[in-house]
Design an enzyme around this catalytic site. Structure first.
Site, PDB file in Angstrom:
ATOM      1  N   ASP A 185      24.580   3.600  46.128  1.00 44.72           N
ATOM      2  CA  ASP A 185      23.479   2.698  45.769  1.00 44.72           C
ATOM      3  C   ASP A 185      23.945   1.703  44.707  1.00 44.72           C
ATOM      4  OD1 ASP A 185      21.024   1.519  45.534  1.00 44.72           O
ATOM      5  OD2 ASP A 185      20.056   3.211  44.522  1.00 44.72           O
ATOM      6  N   GLU A 204      15.950 -17.365  27.298  1.00 46.85           N
ATOM      7  CA  GLU A 204      16.147 -16.985  28.698  1.00 46.85           C
ATOM      8  C   GLU A 204      17.080 -17.953  29.431  1.00 46.85           C
ATOM      9  OE1 GLU A 204      11.936 -15.834  27.428  1.00 46.85           O
ATOM     10  OE2 GLU A 204      13.258 -17.580  27.256  1.00 46.85           O
ATOM     11  N   HIS A 225      19.400  -0.778  46.576  1.00 39.24           N
ATOM     12  CA  HIS A 225      18.026  -0.750  47.092  1.00 39.24           C
ATOM     13  C   HIS A 225      17.145  -1.808  46.429  1.00 39.24           C
ATOM     14  CE1 HIS A 225      17.106   2.014  43.615  1.00 39.24           C
ATOM     15  NE2 HIS A 225      15.950   1.394  43.678  1.00 39.24           N
ATOM     16  N   SER A 269      15.047   0.528  38.518  1.00 36.38           N
ATOM     17  CA  SER A 269      16.182   0.552  39.442  1.00 36.38           C
ATOM     18  C   SER A 269      17.228  -0.496  39.103  1.00 36.38           C
ATOM     19  CB  SER A 269      15.688   0.333  40.867  1.00 36.38           C
ATOM     20  OG  SER A 269      14.894   1.405  41.293  1.00 36.38           O
ATOM     21  N   GLY A 270      18.488  -0.070  39.170  1.00 34.80           N
ATOM     22  CA  GLY A 270      19.603  -0.988  38.938  1.00 34.80           C
ATOM     23  C   GLY A 270      19.967  -1.168  37.490  1.00 34.80           C
ATOM     24  N   GLU A 289      16.544 -12.059  28.285  1.00 36.46           N
ATOM     25  CA  GLU A 289      15.129 -11.685  28.297  1.00 36.46           C
ATOM     26  C   GLU A 289      14.894 -10.522  27.330  1.00 36.46           C
ATOM     27  OE1 GLU A 289      12.182 -13.068  29.220  1.00 36.46           O
ATOM     28  OE2 GLU A 289      12.432 -12.820  31.389  1.00 36.46           O
ATOM     29  N   GLY A 323      10.932   2.022  38.911  1.00 38.93           N
ATOM     30  CA  GLY A 323      10.798   0.629  38.511  1.00 38.93           C
ATOM     31  C   GLY A 323      11.951   0.093  37.697  1.00 38.93           C
TER      32      GLY A 323
END
Length: 264
Positions: A114, A92, A68, A211-212, A82, A209
């Site tokens: 997902d 980075e 998603h 997610s993943g 990061e 927020g």
């Protein structure tokens, strides 16, 4: 008050209103880890450098995240190495995605399957700031009560839009599917492809927020932040994609592009 100060105050007021209207809570009840100790995590950002999802490097060319998080290949970038999103640290590494491979059976209504793989156009340079995460073996399980670590960037409160300057992390226990699926909790929405984690007292959690981002147990990524009801609510544990269920699919996808002599 001079003009720069006035504009800064106005900006803070606008951001505060936006945070109240559209809360995107993430790591709640956690802390900032030792800088770059979680060096496999990546920030998935818009091309305007706005972080919106987490992910993890699983080899020099591939990142694992949630399906998603797919906003379109031309609208996103991946940043490894990061720690603070607000400061350029010189560690980075920024990448343009070459390919997005969401799981073909991802269901955006149920959040089942997902999971998404991102192939980078150029390989990551592995060093003390950027490393590779280990995945669990196929169908490996993690027992109820086992403490795992979820990490990400974002708000540190479920009610106040406080954005941390650095990566945050928190340890939470695995919750049994039976308890998570009970009528007092998520009421049958948990499939065999999901893992629940959180304290029965609430207070510590990841949320939309993040997610993943990775849920790491025993040094391996067993879960990806997927969905939840509220944030850090004692009744509703966070829900994660069960990575071990997809180990064969992950290997097949990566090998299929490797076998095409894709400069892997």
């Amino acid at each position: 008050m001079d003009l720069p100060s006035l504009l800064f105050c106005i900006l803070l007021e606008v951001l505060a209103i936006k945070c109240q209207e559209d809360p995107q809570e993430r790591i709640v009840g956690g802390h900032a880890p030792v800088p770059f100790s979680i060096n496999y995590i990546v920030s998935i950002q818009t091309t305007h450098h706005q972080h919106f999802c987490g992910g993890s490097l699983i080899n020099k060319y591939w990142v694992i995240t949630a399906a998603h998080c797919d906003i379109g290949i031309h609208r996103m970038m991946v940043v490894a190495g990061e720690y603070s999103l607000s400061i350029y640290e010189g560690t980075e590494q920024k990448f343009v995605p070459q390919l997005l491979v969401p799981h073909p059976k991802f269901n955006s209504l149920t959040n089942n399957n997902d999971l998404m793989l991102i192939k980078l156009k150029t390989p990551a340079y592995l060093n003390r700031y950027v490393s590779i995460a280990l995945l669990p073996r196929h169908e490996a399980s993690i027992s109820e009560g086992r403490m795992c670590r979820v990490s990400g960037w974002g708000y540190t409160s479920p009610t106040i839009g406080l954005i941390p300057s650095t990566l945050r992390t928190v340890r939470i226990p695995i919750v049994s599917p039976a308890k998570c699926n009970s009528s007092q909790s998520l009421d049958g929405r948990i499939t065999e492809n999901m893992i629940c984690a959180g304290f029965s007292t609430g207070g510590k959690d990841a949320c939309q927020g993040d997610s993943g981002g990775p849920l790491v147990c025993d040094g391996r990524i067993y879960g990806l932040v997927s969905w939840g009801r509220g944030c850090a609510d004692a009744r509703f544990p966070g829900v994660y994609t069960a990575v071990s269920k997809y180990r064969r699919w992950i290997d097949d996808v990566i090998f299929s592009y490797y076998s095409k002599c894709d400069n892997f």
